[in-house]
Scaffold this active site. Structure first.
Site, short mmCIF file in Angstrom:
data_model
loop_
_atom_site.label_atom_id
_atom_site.label_comp_id
_atom_site.label_asym_id
_atom_site.label_seq_id
_atom_site.Cartn_x
_atom_site.Cartn_y
_atom_site.Cartn_z
N ASP A 73 -7.22 -0.37 0.30
CA ASP A 73 -8.55 -0.04 -0.18
C ASP A 73 -8.58 -0.24 -1.70
OD1 ASP A 73 -7.00 2.17 -0.92
OD2 ASP A 73 -7.63 3.25 0.87
N ASP A 75 -9.83 1.27 -5.33
CA ASP A 75 -10.34 2.41 -6.10
C ASP A 75 -10.78 1.93 -7.47
OD1 ASP A 75 -9.50 3.98 -3.96
OD2 ASP A 75 -7.55 4.37 -4.86
N ASP A 149 1.59 7.96 -11.59
CA ASP A 149 3.00 8.19 -11.30
C ASP A 149 3.94 7.06 -11.73
OD1 ASP A 149 1.85 6.68 -9.27
OD2 ASP A 149 2.45 8.02 -7.63
P1 ATP Z 1 -1.30 3.20 -1.02
O1 ATP Z 1 -1.07 1.76 -0.93
O2 ATP Z 1 -0.46 3.98 -0.11
O3 ATP Z 1 -2.75 3.64 -1.01
P2 ATP Z 1 -1.52 4.07 -3.72
O4 ATP Z 1 -0.62 3.92 -4.90
O5 ATP Z 1 -2.86 3.43 -3.83
O6 ATP Z 1 -0.73 3.58 -2.47
P3 ATP Z 1 -2.96 6.51 -3.44
O7 ATP Z 1 -2.52 7.81 -2.88
O8 ATP Z 1 -4.10 5.79 -2.85
O9 ATP Z 1 -1.68 5.59 -3.44
O10 ATP Z 1 -3.22 6.79 -4.99
C1 ATP Z 1 -3.99 5.95 -5.82
C2 ATP Z 1 -3.44 5.99 -7.24
O11 ATP Z 1 -3.51 7.31 -7.77
C3 ATP Z 1 -1.99 5.59 -7.38
O12 ATP Z 1 -1.84 4.19 -7.47
C4 ATP Z 1 -1.59 6.29 -8.65
O13 ATP Z 1 -2.04 5.58 -9.79
C5 ATP Z 1 -2.37 7.58 -8.57
N1 ATP Z 1 -1.59 8.65 -7.92
C6 ATP Z 1 -1.55 8.96 -6.60
N2 ATP Z 1 -0.75 9.99 -6.34
C7 ATP Z 1 -0.25 10.38 -7.54
C8 ATP Z 1 0.64 11.41 -7.96
N3 ATP Z 1 1.19 12.23 -7.07
N4 ATP Z 1 0.91 11.50 -9.28
C9 ATP Z 1 0.34 10.67 -10.17
N5 ATP Z 1 -0.49 9.68 -9.85
C10 ATP Z 1 -0.80 9.52 -8.56
MG MG Z 2 -4.53 3.66 -2.33
#
Ligand code: ATP
Ligand code: MG
Length: 463
Positions: A73, A75, A149
């Site tokens: 997705d 964001d 993160d």
């Molecule tokens: P996925 O492909 O699983 O969605 P993702 O990195 O996009 O991986 P999300 O949970 O959708 O994971 O989070 C979106 C963004 O928010 C991450 O890329 C990161 O920048 C930030 N983020 C998410 N969780 C954390 C955390 N625990 N601490 C700091 N930043 C976070």
């Molecule tokens: Mg994501």
């Protein structure tokens, strides 16, 4: 007030190095054209920018595009306030109470729009172990990058200029296929222990290696996960198990020392000799489905992960003289209750899990009318898939699974021919069928009725 402000500025410099000027990387270098974005996320950015705001696609989507992986997705991060974002889009709504985000609908697509978050202040609310409980101040673009993160997750894509804005050397790290944490690893894990699980999941999913600095403290800090609310752990475990790389994730969790004594679920998966084969088959099966774009059911997955626990309990209770089906009910509850302390399996998923388990004893019955009513059950399909898995793992005879495969596909006369002769005991039991229901925790139509062995409606829990 002023002192607080100064303290914040200085702390920022100290613990979040490299947040001065970001690198701005051109499309000629990174190679990701704007046409690779979803049309919705592009329009959201453009609209916000036209209104004078900063707006970028951010996080996982940018990381995945740079790696040539299809993002799940898209964001968006912006300096517009949630209220400003909501006003900019007719089909949008505010989500959350403390730190509000906005969901914008563009056609079928839902885009999550987040206002830049600020750095954690000295007054940020934390629990006794240093886990941040509240994190809800708006901030600058640089601060937003610093609180993410991993460096690879702190990249911002501007659709207008097709540039990637990179405060923390994320593009370089991705090129080197390294997952590097932003800031000091120990304090970042203390703020949010789930980051340890995220490191393992993202590394396994994307084929990255966790930077040694980030990897080293994991083993000693693993126990901080005990403190994380069960609902959050459940979400994260579900993401991990349905990532399409569950087998790899689980292996890596074991390598990092993240499984032991931590989550009862993982102990179950990794430390039951009999169950390991079954669990690994279930996970491999799920990985395969995810990679082929097929849906997965969390209920099925958790039913598989916990099955050998249920079997062990069930055997014990039966050996102690408990009748078969009430014993199964007790075993299921015991196993689910043990998980609930750490992992908040939602009620709906728990109901699905029970349905799948409860249907299993009914596959033994291949005489009389029972097979006909069983295949009409709404949960038959999931139960049958589960039976196939048990057969593949050697827990039930393959002939039984094959019988059910053939029975489903057969026509009327062939089905009649396939039925096994009814055992004398069976008939007697059926005559006694009207006896009252005695199962613990059972709803009116409980499969614990004597016919649980037979033509009862699907499990009581199928709400
Ligand atoms: P996925 O492909 O699983 O969605 P993702 O990195 O996009 O991986 P999300 O949970 O959708 O994971 O989070 C979106 C963004 O928010 C991450 O890329 C990161 O920048 C930030 N983020 C998410 N969780 C954390 C955390 N625990 N601490 C700091 N930043 C976070
Ligand atoms: Mg994501």
């Amino acid at each position: 007030m002023i002192r607080k402000f100064i303290a914040r500025v200085f702390r920022g410099k100290k613990t979040r190095p490299g947040q001065v000027e970001p690198a701005v990387i051109s499309v000629a270098t990174h190679g990701v054209g704007r046409d690779r974005l979803s049309s919705g996320s592009r329009r959201v950015c453009e609209t916000l920018q036209e209104q004078g705001h900063k707006a970028y696609v951010v996080g996982g989507a940018v990381r995945d595009l740079l790696l040539g992986v299809e993002p799940k997705d898209f964001d968006v991060a912006t300096d517009a306030t949630p209220e400003q974002v909501r006003r900019a889009f007719r089909r949008s709504r505010l989500i959350g109470r403390r730190f509000q985000i906005v969901h914008v609908m563009m056609g079928q697509e839902q885009i999550e729009v987040t206002t830049f978050r600020g750095e954690l202040g000295a007054d940020a609310k934390k629990d006794a172990h240093g886990r941040v409980l509240r994190d809800n101040v708006f901030g600058s673009h640089a601060e937003d990058a610093a609180r993410r993160d991993f460096t690879a997750n702190a990249l911002y894509y501007d659709p207008t200029t097709e540039t990637v804005i990179d405060y923390h050397h994320g593009v370089g790290d991705l090129k080197a296929r390294t997952l590097r944490i932003i800031g000091e690893p120990k304090s970042r894990y203390r703020e949010d222990p789930v980051r340890m699980l995220r490191a393992v999941r993202l590394a396994a999913k994307l084929g990255l290696s966790i930077d040694p600095e980030a990897r080293r403290p994991i083993r000693e800090m693993a126990e901080l996960l005990e403190n994380v609310p069960a609902a959050r752990l459940f979400d994260e475990m579900l993401k991990l198990l349905t990532s399409g790389h569950a087998v790899k994730c689980i292996r890596q969790l074991r390598d990092e020392g993240l499984h032991h004594g931590l989550l009862p679920l993982l102990d179950v998966i990794l430390e039951q000799p009999l169950g390991e084969k079954f669990v690994m088959l279930a996970l491999a099966n799920t990985d395969e489905r995810v990679r082929h774009g097929k849906g997965t059911s969390p209920g099925f997955l958790f039913a598989a992960l916990l099955w050998h626990e249920v079997l062990a309990h069930w055997e014990k209770l039966k050996a102690a003289g408990e009748p078969k089906i009430p014993a199964l009910f007790q075993a299921m509850d015991a196993v689910l209750d043990a998980q609930a302390e750490k992992l908040a399996i939602t009620r709906r998923i728990a109901a699905n899990i029970k349905d799948i388990w409860l249907i299993q004893p009914r596959f033994d019955q291949r005489a009389g009318k029972r097979p006909y009513s069983l295949i009409e059950q709404p949960r038959f399909r999931a139960g049958y898939d589960f039976l196939l898995l048990r057969a593949a793992a050697g827990e039930v005879e393959m002939a039984v699974a094959d019988w059910w495969t053939r029975f489903q596909n057969a026509d009327g006369p062939e089905r009649a021919q396939m039925l096994l002769p009814e055992a004398a005991g069976d008939k007697k039991r059926r005559r006694r069928k009207k006896s009252p229901n005695s199962a613990p925790n059972s709803a009116p139509n409980s499969a614990a009725s004597p016919a649980a062995s037979g033509d009862t409606p699907d499990s009581p829990s199928s709400a």
